[in-house]
Each structure stands twice: as C-alpha cells, then as structure tokens.
Design an enzyme around this catalytic site. Structure first.
Site, mmCIF file in Angstrom:
data_model
loop_
_atom_site.group_PDB
_atom_site.id
_atom_site.type_symbol
_atom_site.label_atom_id
_atom_site.label_comp_id
_atom_site.label_asym_id
_atom_site.label_seq_id
_atom_site.Cartn_x
_atom_site.Cartn_y
_atom_site.Cartn_z
ATOM 1 N N SER A 81 18.208 59.728 1.615
ATOM 2 C CA SER A 81 17.631 58.685 2.464
ATOM 3 C C SER A 81 17.913 58.898 3.945
ATOM 4 C CB SER A 81 18.167 57.312 2.046
ATOM 5 O OG SER A 81 19.557 57.212 2.284
ATOM 6 N N ASN A 95 23.061 66.891 -3.210
ATOM 7 C CA ASN A 95 23.461 66.630 -1.832
ATOM 8 C C ASN A 95 24.338 65.388 -1.680
ATOM 9 O OD1 ASN A 95 23.125 66.643 1.237
ATOM 10 N ND2 ASN A 95 22.206 64.684 0.674
ATOM 11 N N TYR A 148 38.428 64.529 -0.860
ATOM 12 C CA TYR A 148 37.126 65.122 -0.574
ATOM 13 C C TYR A 148 37.182 66.640 -0.679
ATOM 14 C CZ TYR A 148 33.038 66.514 2.191
ATOM 15 O OH TYR A 148 31.865 67.095 2.620
ATOM 16 N N SER A 191 30.998 71.927 1.628
ATOM 17 C CA SER A 191 31.667 71.744 2.905
ATOM 18 C C SER A 191 32.674 72.854 3.146
ATOM 19 C CB SER A 191 32.395 70.396 2.912
ATOM 20 O OG SER A 191 33.300 70.296 3.992
ATOM 21 N N ALA A 249 39.272 68.511 -2.294
ATOM 22 C CA ALA A 249 39.481 68.935 -3.681
ATOM 23 C C ALA A 249 38.183 68.862 -4.478
ATOM 24 C CB ALA A 249 40.553 68.065 -4.331
ATOM 25 N N GLY A 270 20.889 61.726 -2.688
ATOM 26 C CA GLY A 270 21.363 61.321 -1.365
ATOM 27 C C GLY A 270 20.396 61.690 -0.270
ATOM 28 N N LYS A 299 35.190 69.203 -3.325
ATOM 29 C CA LYS A 299 34.295 70.253 -2.859
ATOM 30 C C LYS A 299 34.758 71.642 -3.320
ATOM 31 C CE LYS A 299 31.185 67.769 -0.864
ATOM 32 N NZ LYS A 299 29.796 67.738 -1.408
#
Length: 252
Positions: free
Chosen positions: A16, A92, A159, A145, A161, A14, A163
């Site tokens: 870019s 990432n 999201y 996060s 969960a 990830g 993380k």
C-alpha cells in the site's frame, strides 16, 4: 530489453505504500496483473489499485493480517481466486519494532518473527505447492535488509534476526525448488526514503548519506527497478542470491 512479463500474475505483500507500492506499480507498468495486500483496505492501497488499472492490467486489493497464519493462507487463496495461477510472489511486508535486547518483550519477538519470517514461509509454501502440482515455473522474491548480515546497533535485534532467517530460507528454498522451475531470490535494502524513516532523515541531514558510498538515500523506485528485473525472464539464471541494494553500505 524485453522483460517478458506481459500477462504474468503477481502478489505483492505490504503493497500500500513505500517500497511495496513502488514494486506493485513497477510490475504493472510491465503488464503484470497484480494482487496487492495490506493490513486494511485503506485509501492508500485503493490508490495503488486505481493507478495500476490505469496502466491496463488487472489489479486487486486484499486485506490480511500477517500476524495470523490462517489469514495469510486465506490471502493467498484469494489472490489465486482473483488472478488465477500465480507467476510471481513478492514477500515485502514486514514490521520494524524497537527495543534493546534486554528489554524486548516476548510478544514483540514473536510478532516480529510471525510477520517477517513465518508469513513469508507460508506464502512461499503455498506458492510452491500450487505451481509444483501443475508443473508451472515461478519466481519468489524476498525483500530483505542489510541488517540480516550486519545485525542491529539501534535496538532492532528481533528485526535483524528475522531477516537473517529470511536469507537462510531464501537459500534453502532455492536449493529445493530451482531444479523444478521455481527460482528464489532476495534483495537486501539499506536506507530507503519511506514514511517509516523519513522524519529521521529530515532530522539528521547528511547523516544517512554519509554512510552510503553512492551518496544518497534510495528512493522506493530504485528498489522496485531491481525487483522487477529479478521477476523477469532475463534474470532466470539467478537463484539463491540476496542482492545488495544498499548503495554500497553492505558490499558483500
């Protein structure tokens, strides 16, 4: 301080834009050869590669859809083919879908888990196996996060969960791998000024800053500086930790 990163090889998923881009360029500035991945070979990722090459390092772009387990492994194999032995893995890439718990479709739940948790498991497994077989050290860094610890209040339970799972995966891998030379750490982010949230920041001036004890939203480079340190030799005694990089939102 000499970070002793010159000539190392890293893969950044990830990479870019946003935080991933800043991490990739931060590592390149320290002399690290990089393979940067994204869902597609867009002008954004090509610009990252050209900027890194201008710093005198080897830099490659790899397209991979991390929803697909086979493509995730192909990506790791391609990075190894292009760079040789991998010293650093930066997990990432992630997605941030929205939905209240009563409304989240199973497809969104599974997609979030596949990209945010299963793909980092696969990349880490590939990285660990390749380095253990050769008796090589390595560093795995998981970009996480504050939601992993606080949960979500804004419709991102899937999201949060995923993380939280990454925190447990980080600790578990560190327990298994650290004695064999591979350290595993994470970094918990708060509010970062990227294109994912920039419009929200502009629409609510002062709101996000009021929640951050340091008083400002993070820039991607703030995060990159910490990740580059975690990847360095001076950070060799750190493992199994997820650093709070939220400007004080988390304070754990």
């Amino acid at each position: 301080m000499d970070l002793k990163l010159q000539g190392k090889n890293a893969i950044i998923t990830g990479g870019s834009r946003g935080v991933g881009r800043a991490i990739a360029l931060g590592l390149a500035a320290e002399g690290v050869n990089i393979a940067v991945t994204a869902r597609a070979l867009t002008p954004n990722i090509q610009a990252v590669i050209e900027e890194a090459k201008a710093m005198g390092v080897k830099a490659y772009a790899i397209a991979a859809n991390l929803e697909n387990p086979a493509e995730t492994i192909d990506m790791m194999q391609e990075a190894q083919k292009l760079l040789g032995d991998l010293d650093i893995l930066i997990n990432n890439a992630g997605i941030w879908l929205t939905g209240w718990i009563q409304d989240i479709p199973l497809e969104d739940w599974e997609l979030t888990m596949n990209v945010n948790l299963t793909a980092p498991f696969q990349t880490s497994q590939f990285f660990a196996k390749a380095n253990l077989e050769k008796g090589r050290p390595g560093k795995i860094i998981n970009v996480n996060s504050q939601a992993a610890f606080n949960g979500s209040t804004t419709g991102h339970a899937h999201y949060a969960a995923s993380k939280a799972g990454m925190v447990a995966l980080t600790i578990s891998m560190a327990r298994e791998l650290s004695s064999r030379g591979i350290t595993v750490n994470g970094i918990a982010l708060g509010v970062v000024d990227t294109d994912l949230i920039r419009e929200n920041i502009k629409a609510n001036p002062g709101y996000y800053e009021s929640r951050i004890p340091i008083g400002r939203v993070a820039q991607p480079e703030d995060v990159a500086n910490i990740v580059v340190f975690l990847a360095s030799e001076p950070a060799a005694y750190l493992t199994g930790t997820t650093l709070d990089a939220t400007g004080g939102m988390l304070m754990r």
